[in-house]
Design a protein around this motif. Structure first.
Motif, PDB file in Angstrom:
ATOM      1  N   ALA A 127      41.480  14.306  67.651  1.00 23.29           N
ATOM      2  CA  ALA A 127      42.368  15.196  66.900  1.00 23.29           C
ATOM      3  C   ALA A 127      41.677  16.492  66.477  1.00 23.29           C
ATOM      4  O   ALA A 127      42.147  17.182  65.586  1.00 23.29           O
ATOM      5  N   PHE A 140      46.604  16.702  63.975  1.00 20.65           N
ATOM      6  CA  PHE A 140      47.696  15.930  63.376  1.00 20.65           C
ATOM      7  C   PHE A 140      48.173  16.575  62.076  1.00 20.65           C
ATOM      8  O   PHE A 140      49.359  16.538  61.753  1.00 20.65           O
ATOM      9  N   LEU A 145      52.129  15.804  60.529  1.00 22.07           N
ATOM     10  CA  LEU A 145      52.444  14.385  60.663  1.00 22.07           C
ATOM     11  C   LEU A 145      52.083  13.663  59.367  1.00 22.07           C
ATOM     12  O   LEU A 145      51.310  14.171  58.563  1.00 22.07           O
ATOM     13  N   ARG A 193      49.003   6.428  64.224  1.00 24.86           N
ATOM     14  CA  ARG A 193      49.760   7.373  65.045  1.00 24.86           C
ATOM     15  C   ARG A 193      50.549   6.611  66.111  1.00 24.86           C
ATOM     16  O   ARG A 193      50.091   5.595  66.641  1.00 24.86           O
ATOM     17  N   GLU A 197      53.243  10.648  69.106  1.00 30.48           N
ATOM     18  CA  GLU A 197      52.490  11.625  68.316  1.00 30.48           C
ATOM     19  C   GLU A 197      51.162  11.979  68.983  1.00 30.48           C
ATOM     20  O   GLU A 197      50.748  13.147  68.976  1.00 30.48           O
ATOM     21  N   TRP A 201      50.391  15.733  69.896  1.00 35.50           N
ATOM     22  CA  TRP A 201      49.489  16.439  69.001  1.00 35.50           C
ATOM     23  C   TRP A 201      48.015  16.114  69.185  1.00 35.50           C
ATOM     24  O   TRP A 201      47.165  16.772  68.573  1.00 35.50           O
ATOM     25  N   GLY A 202      47.681  15.152  70.020  1.00 38.72           N
ATOM     26  CA  GLY A 202      46.275  14.851  70.263  1.00 38.72           C
ATOM     27  C   GLY A 202      45.617  15.928  71.124  1.00 38.72           C
ATOM     28  O   GLY A 202      46.285  16.675  71.843  1.00 38.72           O
TER      29      GLY A 202
END
Length: 217
Positions: A127, A140, A145, A193, A197, A201-202
Motif C-alpha cells: 500500500a 488505502f 477506505l 481489505r 479494494e 487501491w493496492g
C-alpha cells in the motif's frame, strides 16, 4: 500463483532494503527467519492481485515501532501470525491471503512470515510502493477506505485492538501509543481489505519488483 523460491529470499531482502529508501527498518532479521522457515520445509506462494475475488478477505500486516528497538527486542514469525489470528477471531472469518502495508524495509518480508505459519499466499502488492512512517500515507488512506479495526500484539503476549477511530491520522496516533507502551515494537494486522479494494487501491507487483531489484544487485 507461483512459489517463491528459496533463492529469491535474499534478493527480496535486498530489494526491500533499497525500496525502504532509508526507512522501514532492516530486513535482516526477517530474512534469517525466512531462511529458517524454508529449512524447516515451509514454502510460500505469491499471488497475482488480479486473481483475488472481489469478496476475498486480505490481511494487511506490518511490524510497528522503532527500527532500532526491533534489532534489540527480536520479533518472530509466531507473533507476526498471531496478530492475523486475532483479527480472524474478531471478524469470525478466515483470510484468503496476506500482504504487506509497505514493501520497503523489514515489512516487505513480514507477510511471508505470516504466510508460512498460516498456509495462505502472499499478494504481490503493498500500500506504499516503498516505506513511509505513518498509516495515513498509504494508498488505502488516499482511497478513503475504512481504517479500522486494527490488532496489535507483542512477543510477551500482550494483545490489543483499536476497534473504531474517526480518521486515519487518529488510527496512527492511538495505535502508536499502544505500541510505545509495549516497548516500541509490535506486530499488527491493519484494517482488513477486500479483494476489490486491493485491486483498486493496492500498489501492485511490488514484491516481484523487490526481488528483481535484489537480483540485479
Amino acid at each position: 500463483m507461483r512459489e517463491i523460491g528459496e533463492h529469491e529470499i535474499e534478493p527480496l531482502a535486498i530489494g526491500a532494503w533499497i525500496l525502504g529508501t532509508g526507512g522501514g527498518g532492516s530486513p535482516y532479521l526477517n530474512y534469517l527467519n525466512l531462511r529458517k522457515l524454508y529449512a524447516q520445509g515451509h514454502r510460500i506462494s505469491l499471488m497475482d492481485p488480479m486473481d483475488l475475488k472481489d469478496d476475498d478477505l486480505v490481511a494487511v500486516v506490518s511490524n510497528m515501532g522503532a527500527p532500532l528497538v526491533g534489532q534489540e527486542r527480536l520479533n518472530d514469525p509466531a507473533t507476526a501470525a498471531r496478530a492475523v489470528e486475532m483479527m480472524e477471531e474478531y471478524l469470525g472469518r478466515k483470510f484468503r491471503a496476506v500482504m504487506s502495508v509497505e514493501i520497503g524495509g523489514g515489512n516487505g518480508l513480514q507477510p511471508l512470515l505470516v504466510a508460512a505459519q498460516m498456509r495462505v499466499p502472499v499478494v504481490d502488492a503493498d500500500a506504499m510502493g516503498r516505506a513511509y512512517p505513518e498509516a495515513q500515507m498509504t494508498s488505502f488512506a488516499i482511497g478513503d477506505l475504512p481504517m479500522y479495526p486494527l490488532s496489535l500484539c507483542d512477543v510477551r503476549g500482550h494483545e490489543s485492538f483499536v476497534t473504531k477511530v474517526t480518521t486515519w491520522k487518529w488510527m496512527e496516533r492511538i495505535s502508536r501509543k499502544i505500541c510505545v507502551e509495549v516497548g516500541s515494537i509490535a506486530s499488527t494486522c491493519k484494517a482488513p481489505r477486500s479483494g476489490k479494494e486491493v485491486k483498486q487501491w493496492g500498489i501492485h507487483y511490488t514484491t516481484t519488483k523487490a526481488i528483481r531489484i535484489g537480483e540485479a544487485v
